[in-house]
Design a protein around this motif. Structure first.
Motif, PDB file in Angstrom:
ATOM      1  N   GLY A   4       0.829  -1.199   0.000  1.00 44.14           N
ATOM      2  CA  GLY A   4       0.000   0.000   0.000  1.00 44.14           C
ATOM      3  C   GLY A   4       0.862   1.247   0.000  1.00 44.14           C
ATOM      4  O   GLY A   4       0.594   2.221  -0.704  1.00 44.14           O
ATOM      5  N   GLU A   5       1.947   1.172   0.781  1.00 44.80           N
ATOM      6  CA  GLU A   5       2.855   2.303   0.848  1.00 44.80           C
ATOM      7  C   GLU A   5       3.441   2.608  -0.539  1.00 44.80           C
ATOM      8  O   GLU A   5       3.480   3.752  -0.965  1.00 44.80           O
ATOM      9  N   THR A   6       3.855   1.566  -1.264  1.00 40.60           N
ATOM     10  CA  THR A   6       4.414   1.815  -2.600  1.00 40.60           C
ATOM     11  C   THR A   6       3.329   2.373  -3.515  1.00 40.60           C
ATOM     12  O   THR A   6       3.594   3.221  -4.364  1.00 40.60           O
ATOM     13  N   ALA A   7       2.090   1.873  -3.336  1.00 40.80           N
ATOM     14  CA  ALA A   7       0.997   2.351  -4.185  1.00 40.80           C
ATOM     15  C   ALA A   7       0.763   3.841  -3.959  1.00 40.80           C
ATOM     16  O   ALA A   7       0.580   4.604  -4.911  1.00 40.80           O
ATOM     17  N   ILE A   8       0.801   4.250  -2.673  1.00 42.94           N
ATOM     18  CA  ILE A   8       0.602   5.667  -2.368  1.00 42.94           C
ATOM     19  C   ILE A   8       1.672   6.497  -3.062  1.00 42.94           C
ATOM     20  O   ILE A   8       1.416   7.568  -3.604  1.00 42.94           O
ATOM     21  N   LYS A   9       2.908   5.955  -3.047  1.00 39.52           N
ATOM     22  CA  LYS A   9       4.008   6.702  -3.647  1.00 39.52           C
ATOM     23  C   LYS A   9       3.824   6.868  -5.154  1.00 39.52           C
ATOM     24  O   LYS A   9       4.328   7.805  -5.747  1.00 39.52           O
ATOM     25  N   HIS A  10       3.116   5.921  -5.777  1.00 37.28           N
ATOM     26  CA  HIS A  10       2.859   6.049  -7.218  1.00 37.28           C
ATOM     27  C   HIS A  10       1.848   7.151  -7.506  1.00 37.28           C
ATOM     28  O   HIS A  10       1.712   7.594  -8.629  1.00 37.28           O
ATOM     29  N   ILE A  65      16.602  14.701 -12.084  1.00 33.53           N
ATOM     30  CA  ILE A  65      15.677  13.584 -12.239  1.00 33.53           C
ATOM     31  C   ILE A  65      14.306  14.095 -12.655  1.00 33.53           C
ATOM     32  O   ILE A  65      13.760  15.022 -12.061  1.00 33.53           O
ATOM     33  N   ILE A  66      13.783  13.484 -13.719  1.00 32.09           N
ATOM     34  CA  ILE A  66      12.492  13.902 -14.272  1.00 32.09           C
ATOM     35  C   ILE A  66      11.474  12.807 -13.983  1.00 32.09           C
ATOM     36  O   ILE A  66      11.717  11.640 -14.280  1.00 32.09           O
ATOM     37  N   GLU A  67      10.352  13.184 -13.358  1.00 32.24           N
ATOM     38  CA  GLU A  67       9.332  12.190 -13.027  1.00 32.24           C
ATOM     39  C   GLU A  67       8.016  12.558 -13.680  1.00 32.24           C
ATOM     40  O   GLU A  67       7.500  13.647 -13.480  1.00 32.24           O
ATOM     41  N   LEU A  68       7.462  11.640 -14.458  1.00 32.35           N
ATOM     42  CA  LEU A  68       6.136  11.855 -15.035  1.00 32.35           C
ATOM     43  C   LEU A  68       5.085  11.531 -13.969  1.00 32.35           C
ATOM     44  O   LEU A  68       5.356  10.803 -13.028  1.00 32.35           O
ATOM     45  N   PRO A  69       3.869  12.102 -14.128  1.00 31.97           N
ATOM     46  CA  PRO A  69       2.821  11.822 -13.133  1.00 31.97           C
ATOM     47  C   PRO A  69       2.566  10.319 -13.005  1.00 31.97           C
ATOM     48  O   PRO A  69       2.716   9.580 -13.982  1.00 31.97           O
ATOM     49  N   TYR A  70       2.176   9.881 -11.846  1.00 30.78           N
ATOM     50  CA  TYR A  70       1.810   8.500 -11.544  1.00 30.78           C
ATOM     51  C   TYR A  70       2.877   7.507 -11.967  1.00 30.78           C
ATOM     52  O   TYR A  70       2.573   6.401 -12.426  1.00 30.78           O
ATOM     53  N   ARG A  71       4.118   7.922 -11.852  1.00 30.81           N
ATOM     54  CA  ARG A  71       5.244   7.034 -12.140  1.00 30.81           C
ATOM     55  C   ARG A  71       5.203   6.462 -13.550  1.00 30.81           C
ATOM     56  O   ARG A  71       5.672   5.343 -13.783  1.00 30.81           O
ATOM     57  N   GLN A  72       4.657   7.233 -14.495  1.00 29.56           N
ATOM     58  CA  GLN A  72       4.607   6.705 -15.857  1.00 29.56           C
ATOM     59  C   GLN A  72       5.978   6.708 -16.510  1.00 29.56           C
ATOM     60  O   GLN A  72       6.188   6.049 -17.526  1.00 29.56           O
ATOM     61  N   GLY A  73       6.878   7.450 -15.938  1.00 31.52           N
ATOM     62  CA  GLY A  73       8.223   7.465 -16.495  1.00 31.52           C
ATOM     63  C   GLY A  73       9.175   8.182 -15.553  1.00 31.52           C
ATOM     64  O   GLY A  73       8.800   9.173 -14.912  1.00 31.52           O
ATOM     65  N   ILE A  74      10.383   7.646 -15.416  1.00 32.09           N
ATOM     66  CA  ILE A  74      11.412   8.293 -14.597  1.00 32.09           C
ATOM     67  C   ILE A  74      12.660   8.406 -15.465  1.00 32.09           C
ATOM     68  O   ILE A  74      13.100   7.409 -16.053  1.00 32.09           O
ATOM     69  N   PHE A  75      13.194   9.597 -15.591  1.00 29.85           N
ATOM     70  CA  PHE A  75      14.370   9.802 -16.432  1.00 29.85           C
ATOM     71  C   PHE A  75      15.433  10.530 -15.626  1.00 29.85           C
ATOM     72  O   PHE A  75      15.114  11.366 -14.788  1.00 29.85           O
ATOM     73  N   MET A  76      16.681  10.200 -15.922  1.00 28.89           N
ATOM     74  CA  MET A  76      17.750  10.885 -15.211  1.00 28.89           C
ATOM     75  C   MET A  76      18.653  11.560 -16.229  1.00 28.89           C
ATOM     76  O   MET A  76      19.014  10.952 -17.241  1.00 28.89           O
ATOM     77  N   VAL A  77      18.949  12.825 -15.980  1.00 28.53           N
ATOM     78  CA  VAL A  77      19.871  13.531 -16.844  1.00 28.53           C
ATOM     79  C   VAL A  77      21.145  13.783 -16.046  1.00 28.53           C
ATOM     80  O   VAL A  77      21.115  14.516 -15.060  1.00 28.53           O
ATOM     81  N   ASP A  78      22.201  13.117 -16.417  1.00 27.46           N
ATOM     82  CA  ASP A  78      23.511  13.181 -15.768  1.00 27.46           C
ATOM     83  C   ASP A  78      23.496  12.542 -14.374  1.00 27.46           C
ATOM     84  O   ASP A  78      22.489  12.558 -13.667  1.00 27.46           O
ATOM     85  N   ALA A  79      24.626  11.941 -14.045  1.00 28.42           N
ATOM     86  CA  ALA A  79      24.818  11.347 -12.732  1.00 28.42           C
ATOM     87  C   ALA A  79      26.259  11.631 -12.378  1.00 28.42           C
ATOM     88  O   ALA A  79      27.149  10.848 -12.671  1.00 28.42           O
TER      89      ALA A  79
END
Lengths: 736, 227
Positions: free
Chosen positions: A474-480, A499-513
């Motif tokens: 449930g906790e992970t679901a809330i985080k989504h 870090i770029i996050e789309l709504p509802y975890r539809q996509g996570i992108f990272m620019v440079d690390a």
């Protein structure tokens, strides 16, 4: 009051919770335990009083002082034993009611526990984390009741050390003897398991232990205390031929010394005090005390003595496991020893699960199996052998050598076995930092599960077992459930990671690390302490793609770890010679004209050209326009004015919302022309505090100001997050 | 609280199960362990619950009863405990020294066994009576005390005074003339006789025979102990 003390200790803990949640859970507490409380009015009064107690006993040090730093001169009292680590001496001193954590160089006059010293010191507030999910040093020190630190100080005229300090001196003396008599490999373990000082163990090994949920074995736990006392008791009875009563009396006298020798960590104090109580009770009354009363009273006493203990992880873990195992008494006897070990391991894992998530954001699902092997090894083999080694200091040398050889032989096997297994990614379950309510809910269901298990109603117990796992899910679901699009610039010092996050975890992108460049040394600080904790605290275990603007260490230093840990499906880079190959990863070359679509988001690459003709590595950076619905943001890597000029002349940029300032705000980038063309409303700058290069350049900052652009700097604001929803964008920053 | 049997202080450690509600224990752990439950043994006589070898279903005594009486008046006996030394001491305290409170020790087990074997059928619960002389000697009927743990009882029988059963040999006991008389003509169809001990089964069969003669159709019995 017999068999009711646990209710008092429970209400004391609830008193520590934040007000609303605290009251709510106190009401739940009264409802759950109504049958016990109704019968006993004294209990109602006492538990209500203890519930309100923490509000009074936690002193005002918790309220943060207004001033950031200060200079003090005057007398302090040294409260903890000064520990020597990496050539600096650390201790907590009290100055006019305030507790200060001192890091000192070796001073002229000896620093002893309990001594009064005249001090001249600069004090400052402990550093706060600048990124979500990072270790909170200020909170950690607050858990020790400390609200200031001092790095710059001098001490003089130290006098009146306490009697205890002689014991601590003796401990140091013993430690130096062991260091001279045994090989280094042995000393490491003696120091960790006998003296409670694990600072000599390699950090990588500590990480591996932590990864498998075994780190409790590297500290002295209650189990070790039990083992130690049993060995002593056995020796007193069988070798010294004393009577039971005599042996018990001697044990009672030994315990306080053992607590000090072993570094007086909360688990040792807990186990020591419980042992004293159990022995004393067994000498006066026979078997009429409820063990749960003993642990409850010990806990209440420890908290009354030092209310801050409850915030300490070691305290929480130790008491949680002990409470759970004592309550499981009926489940744990009259069974095969293998079943008992499995149950002990399982119950301990389950009761610690929410705490584990709260502190580490993950749990290792195989941890319980590894504990089955390593707990017996450490308590039944390593600990007794090390104790014998210590005793062998008075025996002839050959005996010592044989024992030492034996220990190293066995120990190396077990440690290498663990190192061989390594840290496979698949066995961990990351859910992020759970909400306090989730933790409470988990514990309620856990208690009910154990109750049904004990009553033999296994179907109900299994159902509740499923429910507690569902609570975690449930906790992970809330985080989504994040309705906004967000872009977070982490504070990675003089480096960059976004870090770029789309709504509802539809996509996570990272620019440079990026990792910071600290001379020759290549650290993984940013990955281990910023990037991974940030993603894990949000329950993110996989990212969709990783963009590396160019291959300078401050932009790509953590690339390999990110790929291994977060398994992006694509790696986007400018045209380069090297081809990166990892299982499950596509290395995709992008250049001017490449457009990458992913859901509502578009990456429109503007530079470099396909031939990538620039000779300077910075100028080879990928420049791309990131568009989510109406929101436009320009990523620029480390490009210089030249590339900016090129792009302006190609007319490829237009009115954007947010500009990532190129090259950490260096004056070789971000020209007037560039700003005129891009017309951003806001700009973000990733830059280290007091960095060597003097970034960002005042001229650039002034220029941005002149254009009326809001500037968000990571050195001042910590992590900066842009959130965008329904055409509205808002900036948040992690530092206050 | 003190243990009803040994008077030691009752010591119950808190566990998950007693976290919210304490258990109302009246007997301490060590006294409780002295009881031997019969139904935990593997194989016993289908009629009288005597532990027997696996090859047969009825014990020799029950076969003998059937041969001698044609139809055994007792359809089935259920006993709870075996008659070990501790039980003998306890029964002496209960019966002969009048420690009536001890009946509470067995309450849980008796009701549980009753629920398991007899609940649902419409049984009339009939305790084996004592003769008037014996009753005045003891002050209470132990069978009645046990029967009342289950529910309301009916006194359908009257017993003549005779010598104590326990003073007789097995053969003498099996041959004694029937000391029971029925109080009524139309006895209920299903009857559950309750007594403290099943030794040879003579008493129960005699009582059962009398009730069968006055109209009952099936006689069962529940006894605390099978000696």
């Amino acid at each position: 009051m017999k068999s009711h003390w646990y209710l008092i200790s429970l209400s004391l803990i609830l008193g520590y919770l934040p007000k609303v949640i605290g009251f709510l859970s106190f009401i739940i507490f009264l409802i759950l335990f109504r049958r016990k409380i109704i019968k006993n009015r004294l209990l109602l009064v006492l538990s209500s009083l203890t519930f309100f107690l923490p509000g009074y006993i936690i002193p005002s040090t918790f309220e943060t002082p207004d001033i950031e730093n200060d200079f003090i001169t005057g007398w302090i009292e040294i409260q903890t034993h000064p520990e020597i680590k990496n050539d600096s001496i650390r201790f907590i001193g009290e100055y006019q009611g305030q507790r200060i954590y001192f890091y000192a160089d070796s001073p002229k006059s000896p620093l002893k526990q309990g001594a009064q010293c005249y001090v001249e010191a600069e004090i400052q507030q402990p550093k706060q984390p600048t990124n979500p999910g990072s270790f909170d040093y200020r909170k950690y020190l607050a858990s020790l009741g400390v609200s200031w630190v001092s790095y710059d100080n001098s001490f003089s005229k130290c006098a009146n050390p306490s009697y205890l300090s002689h014991l601590y001196d003796w401990r140091d003396h013993l430690m130096s003897i062991t260091e001279s008599k045994f090989s280094e490999a042995t000393v490491v373990w003696i120091k960790a398991l006998i003296f409670g000082d694990r600072s000599d163990i390699e950090p990588e090994l500590i990480d591996t232990f932590e990864y498998w949920g075994l780190s409790h074995l590297l500290a002295i736990s209650g189990l070790h205390v039990g083992m130690f006392l049993s060995v002593i008791y056995f020796l007193l009875m069988k070798v010294c031929r004393l009577t039971k009563e005599q042996s018990k009396c001697i044990i009672i006298m030994i315990i306080p010394f053992y607590i000090i020798i072993s570094g007086s960590q909360p688990p040792v104090i807990r186990a020591g005090l419980m042992a004293i109580c159990l022995i004393v009770f067994s000498m006066f009354k026979k078997n009429t005390t409820d063990t749960i009363d003993i642990i409850s009273i010990v806990m209440i006493c420890m908290l009354l003595y030092n209310p801050f203990l409850l915030h300490q992880m070691a305290f929480q873990f130790s008491f949680a496991v002990t409470f759970a195992l004592i309550l499981s008494k009926n489940l744990l006897f009259k069974d095969h020893w293998i079943m008992i070990s499995i149950k002990v391991s399982l119950i301990s894992q389950l009761v610690l699960l929410p705490l584990q998530f709260y502190y580490f954001y993950y749990t290792n699902v195989m941890s319980f199996l590894f504990n089955l092997i390593y707990v017996p090894y450490f308590t039944l083999i390593a600990m007794p052998l090390l104790l014998l080694l210590m005793l062998s200091l008075v025996l002839p040398q050959p005996v010592r050598h044989v024992l030492e050889f034996l220990f190293n032989f066995i120990n190396t096997f077990f440690i290498q076995l663990l190192q061989m297994v390594g840290e496979p990614m698949r066995s961990i379950w990351v859910i992020g930092k759970p909400h306090l309510m989730v933790v409470l809910l988990y514990f309620i269901f856990f208690i009910l599960m154990m109750l049904f298990w004990e009553k033999g109603q296994l179907k109900k117990a299994a159902l509740l077992g499923i429910i507690i796992i569902m609570v975690c899910y449930g906790e992970t679901a809330i985080k989504h459930f994040t309705p906004e699009y967000s872009v977070t610039m982490l504070d990675v010092g003089q480096a960059e990671s976004i870090i770029i996050e789309l709504p509802y975890r539809q996509g996570i992108f990272m620019v440079d690390a990026g990792e910071e460049m600290n001379g020759e040394e290549e650290t993984n600080y940013n990955f281990n302490h910023v990037i991974k904790p940030y993603l894990w605290s949000k329950g993110i275990t996989e990212i969709d793609s990783l963009w590396i603007s160019h291959f300078d260490r401050d932009h790509s230093g953590a690339m390999e770890q990110v790929i291994k840990q977060f398994e992006p499906k694509q790696l986007y880079t400018a045209p380069i010679e090297r081809y990166y190959k990892y299982p499950g990863l596509d290395h995709i070359i992008v250049h001017e004209g490449t457009i990458v679509n992913y859901g509502d988001i578009t990456f429109n690459v503007l530079s470099p050209t396909k031939s990538n003709k620039h000779t300077d590595a910075n100028d080879q950076s990928i420049v791309f326009l990131l568009q989510y619905k109406q929101h436009k943001m320009l990523f620029t890597g480390d490009i210089s004015k030249e590339v900016e000029q090129e792009l302006v002349s190609k007319n490829s940029i237009g009115d954007i919302d947010v500009l990532k300032i190129a090259h950490h705000g260096s004056q070789t980038s971000t020209s007037k022309l560039w700003l005129q063309k891009a017309k951003p409303e806001a700009a973000i700058v990733s830059v280290g505090e007091n960095n060597f290069y003097g970034h960002p350049h005042p001229i650039v900052i002034q220029r941005l100001k002149d254009f009326g652009i809001n500037v968000y700097r990571s050195d001042q604001l910590g992590a900066v997050t842009l959130k965008y929803k329904d055409g509205q964008s808002t900036f948040y920053h992690y530092n206050p | 609280m003190h243990c009803l049997i040994c008077f030691n202080t009752l010591h119950e450690d808190t566990t998950w199960a007693t976290l919210f509600e304490s258990k109302e224990e009246i007997v301490c752990e060590s006294c409780n362990e002295k009881f031997e439950r019969l139904d935990l043994e593997k194989h016993h006589c289908q009629r009288c619950m005597k532990p027997i070898s696996h090859e047969v279903n009825l014990c020799g005594d029950c076969v003998a009863w059937r041969e001698r009486m044609g139809i055994d008046p007792l359809s089935r006996n259920i006993s709870i405990y075996s008659y070990n030394e501790d039980m003998k001491d306890l029964m002496a305290r209960f019966k002969y020294r009048g420690d009536y409170e001890l009946v509470k020790v067995w309450e849980q087990e008796v009701t549980q066994i009753y629920q398991h074997y007899f609940a649902g059928n419409d049984f009339t619960i009939v305790p084996i009576p004592l003769s008037e002389e014996r009753l005045s000697e003891r002050g209470f009927n132990q069978a009645e005390a046990i029967a009342q743990l289950i529910g309301p009882t009916q006194s359908l029988l009257i017993r003549k005074h005779s010598e104590k059963q326990s003073k007789k040999t097995k053969l003498e006991r099996m041959r004694t003339s029937n000391p029971f008389r029925s109080k009524i003509r139309n006895a209920p169809r299903h009857i559950l006789l309750v007594d403290d001990i099943y030794t040879t089964g003579t008493t129960l069969r005699q009582a059962g025979q009398v009730l069968l003669n006055s109209g009952a159709q099936q006689i069962f019995s529940l006894t605390l102990i099978r000696s």
